[in-house]
Design a protein around this motif. Structure first.
Motif, PDB file in Angstrom:
ATOM      1  N   PRO A  46      10.699  13.941  40.379  1.00 53.76           N
ATOM      2  CA  PRO A  46      11.250  13.533  41.684  1.00 53.76           C
ATOM      3  C   PRO A  46      10.252  13.826  42.807  1.00 53.76           C
ATOM      4  CG  PRO A  46      12.886  14.747  40.431  1.00 53.76           C
ATOM      5  CD  PRO A  46      11.585  14.874  39.689  1.00 53.76           C
ATOM      6  N   LEU A  47      10.143  12.894  43.740  1.00 48.94           N
ATOM      7  CA  LEU A  47       9.190  13.046  44.836  1.00 48.94           C
ATOM      8  C   LEU A  47       9.659  14.055  45.872  1.00 48.94           C
ATOM      9  CD1 LEU A  47       8.185   9.308  45.348  1.00 48.94           C
ATOM     10  CD2 LEU A  47       6.954  11.093  44.113  1.00 48.94           C
ATOM     11  N   VAL A  48      10.956  14.068  46.160  1.00 56.41           N
ATOM     12  CA  VAL A  48      11.491  14.962  47.176  1.00 56.41           C
ATOM     13  C   VAL A  48      11.675  16.338  46.562  1.00 56.41           C
ATOM     14  CG1 VAL A  48      13.435  15.404  48.711  1.00 56.41           C
ATOM     15  CG2 VAL A  48      12.642  13.065  48.359  1.00 56.41           C
ATOM     16  N   LYS A  49      11.126  17.327  47.215  1.00 54.86           N
ATOM     17  CA  LYS A  49      11.213  18.687  46.683  1.00 54.86           C
ATOM     18  C   LYS A  49      12.150  19.569  47.499  1.00 54.86           C
ATOM     19  CE  LYS A  49       8.044  17.989  43.572  1.00 54.86           C
ATOM     20  NZ  LYS A  49       8.468  17.373  42.379  1.00 54.86           N
ATOM     21  N   ASP A  50      12.218  19.333  48.806  1.00 54.84           N
ATOM     22  CA  ASP A  50      13.046  20.172  49.677  1.00 54.84           C
ATOM     23  C   ASP A  50      14.205  19.346  50.226  1.00 54.84           C
ATOM     24  OD1 ASP A  50      11.478  22.528  49.481  1.00 54.84           O
ATOM     25  OD2 ASP A  50       9.995  21.581  50.804  1.00 54.84           O
ATOM     26  N   ILE A  51      15.398  19.750  49.881  1.00 54.22           N
ATOM     27  CA  ILE A  51      16.603  19.032  50.294  1.00 54.22           C
ATOM     28  C   ILE A  51      17.490  20.002  51.053  1.00 54.22           C
ATOM     29  CG2 ILE A  51      18.677  17.861  49.464  1.00 54.22           C
ATOM     30  CD1 ILE A  51      16.907  16.988  47.039  1.00 54.22           C
ATOM     31  N   VAL A  52      17.928  19.565  52.220  1.00 55.67           N
ATOM     32  CA  VAL A  52      18.818  20.391  53.027  1.00 55.67           C
ATOM     33  C   VAL A  52      20.249  20.091  52.593  1.00 55.67           C
ATOM     34  CG1 VAL A  52      19.591  20.935  55.355  1.00 55.67           C
ATOM     35  CG2 VAL A  52      17.187  20.338  54.945  1.00 55.67           C
ATOM     36  N   THR A  53      20.895  21.053  52.001  1.00 54.27           N
ATOM     37  CA  THR A  53      22.269  20.873  51.517  1.00 54.27           C
ATOM     38  C   THR A  53      23.230  21.278  52.626  1.00 54.27           C
ATOM     39  OG1 THR A  53      22.161  23.045  50.484  1.00 54.27           O
ATOM     40  CG2 THR A  53      21.684  21.157  49.081  1.00 54.27           C
ATOM     41  N   ASP A  54      23.400  20.355  53.567  1.00 52.34           N
ATOM     42  CA  ASP A  54      24.114  20.653  54.812  1.00 52.34           C
ATOM     43  C   ASP A  54      25.475  19.971  54.947  1.00 52.34           C
ATOM     44  OD1 ASP A  54      23.089  18.106  54.943  1.00 52.34           O
ATOM     45  OD2 ASP A  54      22.251  18.316  56.954  1.00 52.34           O
ATOM     46  N   SER A  55      25.966  19.344  53.903  1.00 54.78           N
ATOM     47  CA  SER A  55      27.263  18.674  54.018  1.00 54.78           C
ATOM     48  C   SER A  55      28.389  19.659  53.724  1.00 54.78           C
ATOM     49  CB  SER A  55      27.358  17.487  53.056  1.00 54.78           C
ATOM     50  OG  SER A  55      27.647  17.931  51.749  1.00 54.78           O
ATOM     51  N   ASN A  56      29.608  19.173  53.898  1.00 58.47           N
ATOM     52  CA  ASN A  56      30.762  20.020  53.596  1.00 58.47           C
ATOM     53  C   ASN A  56      31.210  19.874  52.142  1.00 58.47           C
ATOM     54  OD1 ASN A  56      31.812  17.457  53.717  1.00 58.47           O
ATOM     55  ND2 ASN A  56      33.546  17.980  55.012  1.00 58.47           N
ATOM     56  N   VAL A  57      30.419  19.173  51.337  1.00 58.85           N
ATOM     57  CA  VAL A  57      30.764  19.003  49.927  1.00 58.85           C
ATOM     58  C   VAL A  57      30.068  20.092  49.121  1.00 58.85           C
ATOM     59  CG1 VAL A  57      30.634  17.517  47.897  1.00 58.85           C
ATOM     60  CG2 VAL A  57      31.075  16.522  50.142  1.00 58.85           C
ATOM     61  N   GLU A  58      30.872  20.921  48.493  1.00 56.13           N
ATOM     62  CA  GLU A  58      30.345  21.919  47.582  1.00 56.13           C
ATOM     63  C   GLU A  58      31.369  22.152  46.488  1.00 56.13           C
ATOM     64  OE1 GLU A  58      29.675  25.297  50.243  1.00 56.13           O
ATOM     65  OE2 GLU A  58      31.298  26.317  49.214  1.00 56.13           O
ATOM     66  N   MET A  59      30.862  22.539  45.345  1.00 56.52           N
ATOM     67  CA  MET A  59      31.733  22.816  44.206  1.00 56.52           C
ATOM     68  C   MET A  59      31.099  23.932  43.391  1.00 56.52           C
ATOM     69  SD  MET A  59      30.863  19.304  42.147  1.00 56.52           S
ATOM     70  CE  MET A  59      30.217  18.412  43.551  1.00 56.52           C
ATOM     71  N   THR A  60      31.920  24.627  42.681  1.00 54.28           N
ATOM     72  CA  THR A  60      31.376  25.657  41.800  1.00 54.28           C
ATOM     73  C   THR A  60      30.663  24.985  40.635  1.00 54.28           C
ATOM     74  OG1 THR A  60      33.343  25.767  40.394  1.00 54.28           O
ATOM     75  CG2 THR A  60      33.300  27.228  42.349  1.00 54.28           C
TER      76      THR A  60
END
Length: 125
Positions: A46-60
């Motif tokens: 994958p080309l993208v290495k740094d992703i900002v996980t800033d949404s309200n979607v999260e799961m265990t």
């Protein structure tokens, strides 16, 4: 970064919202599993290495992986090794985020994959 919680970026969340509507798949985790499988199938890095996980979607992790958690974990570790990365907990967690987001991009960016049949065909091919 750890595997305890899987979080998505806002753009990934937006794509999944559209995919939920077009595919009829209502669970985030199901779409995310398909996305991960699709990205892991692609042998390129994958080309993208740094992703900002800033949404309200999260799961265990347990919600994300379900009863197949050991298999997903093994696939991620294997992919780290294939990519020449030591499969530490941090590296595996990063691989999950990167591959998950690339797979969501694949799902959302291809009209053929905006139906359940299209997703299955793409992953199975």
């Amino acid at each position: 970064m750890s595997l305890d919680t899987v979080r998505l970026s806002q753009p990934a969340r937006d794509r999944l919202v559209r995919l939920k509507r077009t595919t009829g798949i209502t669970q985030w985790n199901v779409l995310c599993r398909w996305a991960l499988a699709l990205s892991l199938k692609d042998p390129s890095t994958p080309l993208v290495k740094d992703i900002v996980t800033d949404s309200n979607v999260e799961m265990t992790w347990k919600t994300f992986a379900g009863q197949y958690g050991d298999i997903y974990l093994a696939l991620l570790k294997e992919r780290c090794l294939t990519d020449g990365v030591e499969p530490t907990d941090e590296a595996v967690a990063k691989a999950l985020v990167v591959h998950l987001h690339r797979g969501i991009g694949y799902l959302g960016g291809n009209r053929d994959m905006q139906t359940i049949e299209g997703i299955v065909s793409a992953v199975a091919a």
